[in-house]
Design an enzyme around this catalytic site. Structure first.
Site, PDB file in Angstrom:
ATOM      1  N   CYS A 118      -6.678  -7.165  -2.079  1.00 13.32           N
ATOM      2  CA  CYS A 118      -6.373  -8.576  -1.778  1.00 13.32           C
ATOM      3  C   CYS A 118      -4.882  -8.904  -1.828  1.00 13.32           C
ATOM      4  O   CYS A 118      -4.480 -10.002  -1.447  1.00 13.32           O
ATOM      5  CB  CYS A 118      -7.134  -9.500  -2.734  1.00 13.32           C
ATOM      6  SG  CYS A 118      -6.418  -9.570  -4.407  1.00 13.32           S
ATOM      7  N   ASP A 150      -3.330   5.335  -9.402  1.00 16.24           N
ATOM      8  CA  ASP A 150      -2.476   6.054  -8.449  1.00 16.24           C
ATOM      9  C   ASP A 150      -3.005   5.955  -7.018  1.00 16.24           C
ATOM     10  O   ASP A 150      -2.233   5.883  -6.056  1.00 16.24           O
ATOM     11  CB  ASP A 150      -2.347   7.525  -8.853  1.00 16.24           C
ATOM     12  CG  ASP A 150      -1.609   7.696 -10.174  1.00 16.24           C
ATOM     13  OD1 ASP A 150      -0.938   6.736 -10.602  1.00 16.24           O
ATOM     14  OD2 ASP A 150      -1.713   8.789 -10.778  1.00 16.24           O
ATOM     15  N   GLU A 161       7.183   7.161  -0.823  1.00 13.95           N
ATOM     16  CA  GLU A 161       8.050   6.223  -1.508  1.00 13.95           C
ATOM     17  C   GLU A 161       9.495   6.585  -1.201  1.00 13.95           C
ATOM     18  O   GLU A 161       9.848   7.755  -1.151  1.00 13.95           O
ATOM     19  CB  GLU A 161       7.903   6.332  -3.024  1.00 13.95           C
ATOM     20  CG  GLU A 161       6.515   6.203  -3.523  1.00 13.95           C
ATOM     21  CD  GLU A 161       6.462   6.479  -5.022  1.00 13.95           C
ATOM     22  OE1 GLU A 161       7.351   6.010  -5.747  1.00 13.95           O
ATOM     23  OE2 GLU A 161       5.538   7.179  -5.437  1.00 13.95           O
ATOM     24  N   CYS A 184      -2.605  -5.315  -5.793  1.00  9.17           N
ATOM     25  CA  CYS A 184      -3.977  -4.963  -5.438  1.00  9.17           C
ATOM     26  C   CYS A 184      -4.016  -4.547  -3.964  1.00  9.17           C
ATOM     27  O   CYS A 184      -3.581  -5.304  -3.089  1.00  9.17           O
ATOM     28  CB  CYS A 184      -4.901  -6.164  -5.662  1.00  9.17           C
ATOM     29  SG  CYS A 184      -6.578  -5.877  -5.083  1.00  9.17           S
ATOM     30  N   ASP A 218       1.562   8.584  -3.424  1.00  6.97           N
ATOM     31  CA  ASP A 218       2.171   8.050  -4.646  1.00  6.97           C
ATOM     32  C   ASP A 218       2.598   9.216  -5.520  1.00  6.97           C
ATOM     33  O   ASP A 218       1.835  10.160  -5.726  1.00  6.97           O
ATOM     34  CB  ASP A 218       1.154   7.185  -5.397  1.00  6.97           C
ATOM     35  CG  ASP A 218       1.723   6.644  -6.710  1.00  6.97           C
ATOM     36  OD1 ASP A 218       2.635   5.803  -6.651  1.00  6.97           O
ATOM     37  OD2 ASP A 218       1.264   7.078  -7.779  1.00  6.97           O
TER      38      ASP A 218
HETATM   39 ZN   LIG Z   1      -7.462  -7.975  -5.633  1.00  3.90          ZN
END
Ligand SMILES: [Zn+2]
Length: 380
Positions: A333, A359, A276, A330, A194
């Site tokens: 999840c 980061d 990226e 996230c 990142d």
């Molecule tokens: Zn999560």
């Protein structure tokens, strides 16, 4: 792949004087060739040679090869200039800047770089010296130095021309090397990277490469720039230019170091590298107003290209991924929401409670996209 190895020459004062006289002579000759090219509107290497070769050899004491390189340098400069004109980089037709640029021949700095081929420059790797043509005769035993890695590449792969460069009171040779391609190893997972401002680069394993040093230099220089620009004197301009170049070099050194650490880590762990896709990075970072000025998107592009180049040399898989929402998603999840990012440094998932440095979380998302992207592009 082609790469350029830089070595520092260690000339004696007499040798340095000869090198200086030589650059001065070839660049004065280049100015003359350029004036002829401009007057006659004749820009092709071959035609220019007919008009100027004998003359610059005689008037400036240039060897045959040197004279040819001078002419080619001028022809190349015009080709670049004309390409820039066509691309609109010098302004629209009729614009003041463009008209000014078009109304006079290209000129060369007295210490502009000069290309050398194997006939005017020979390398003695064992002795670590070069023998080099100058207008004061051939200089033998000009010592040079470089890192062990550079010297190894140079000894094994040097091929073609080298440029003689004067920079900040030092002498350098930039030698072209042809390094054999390394086959890409099938990666075991990806190391995500990142890019940011507070941390220039953060990897998914939690390593943060701080931008502190670089940002401090940039801040200092910005202050200085403000004061010097107000002065508008020639010496202020010169100092500004010097500072700008030093800052660029510092940034390049920083980027080289970071790129090397990232590639070494990927190599050690058998991973590929996920970066990226930098298209649009300006827009993304523009949102963070207080830091906007510290950002130089070219610096990210440079880091990206250093990583790409070092990865390629090491046979490490490299993939570019879409960075959209990597900072809000996230990595545990997949829940994506702006509220996941309560402040600059913190990631805290509102759905599953996963917490991590922002980061690092982003880098892990980039890694996951790298894995997915690689699977798609290597499905066959
Ligand atoms: Zn999560």
């Amino acid at each position: 792949m082609k790469l350029v190895v830089q070595v520092k020459l260690l000339p004696t004062p007499e040798q340095a004087a000869a090198l200086e006289a030589t650059l001065h002579a070839v660049n004065t000759a280049a100015d003359l060739v350029s004036a002829v090219a401009f007057d006659q509107q004749c820009f092709r290497n071959y035609d220019l040679r007919e008009h100027t070769y004998d003359r610059i050899k005689a008037e400036y004491g240039l060897a045959a090869q040197a004279a040819q390189h001078v002419i080619k340098k001028v022809a190349d400069a015009y080709r670049t200039f004309h390409a820039n004109l066509r691309a609109g980089n010098v302004g629209a037709p009729g614009a003041k800047r463009r008209t000014r640029a078009e109304s006079r021949p290209i000129t060369f700095r007295p210490d502009a770089a000069q290309p050398y081929d194997d006939r005017c420059l020979s390398w003695l790797m064992q002795a670590r010296t070069v023998s080099i043509w100058t207008t004061c005769g051939r200089l033998k035993n000009v010592a040079f130095t470089g890192s062990p890695e550079q010297l190894k590449t140079l000894a094994a792969c040097r091929k073609g021309e080298s440029d003689l460069v004067a920079r900040d009171g030092g002498w350098y040779l930039y030698a072209t090397c042809e390094v054999p391609d390394v086959p890409v190893t099938e990666p075991e997972g990806f190391l995500g990277v990142d890019l940011g401002i507070a941390n220039i680069a953060t990897t998914g394993d939690g390593t943060r490469h701080s931008g502190k040093g670089l940002n401090a230099v940039r801040h200092r220089n910005r202050e200085l720039r403000r004061r010097l620009q107000a002065k508008r004197t020639k010496s202020a301009r010169r100092l500004l230019k010097k500072r700008r170049r030093r800052e660029a070099r510092f940034a390049a050194d920083t980027n080289h170091t970071i790129a090397k650490q990232i590639v070494t880590e990927a190599e050690r762990t058998g991973q590929g590298i996920a970066l990226e896709d930098l298209q649009g990075i300006r827009d993304r970072v523009r949102l963070r107003k207080p830091q906007r000025v510290t950002l130089h998107s070219w610096s990210f592009h440079q880091l990206g290209s250093f990583i790409a180049y070092k990865a390629r040399r090491a046979g490490i898989a490299l993939i570019h991924v879409d960075p959209a929402y990597t900072s809000q998603q996230c990595s545990a999840c997949g829940h994506t929401e702006r509220a996941n990012r309560p402040d600059q440094e913190t990631f805290l998932c509102t759905s599953c409670g996963f917490a991590e440095h922002a980061d690092v979380n982003a880098a892990r998302n980039i890694a996951a996209r790298g894995v997915a992207g690689w699977a798609v592009s290597h499905a066959a």
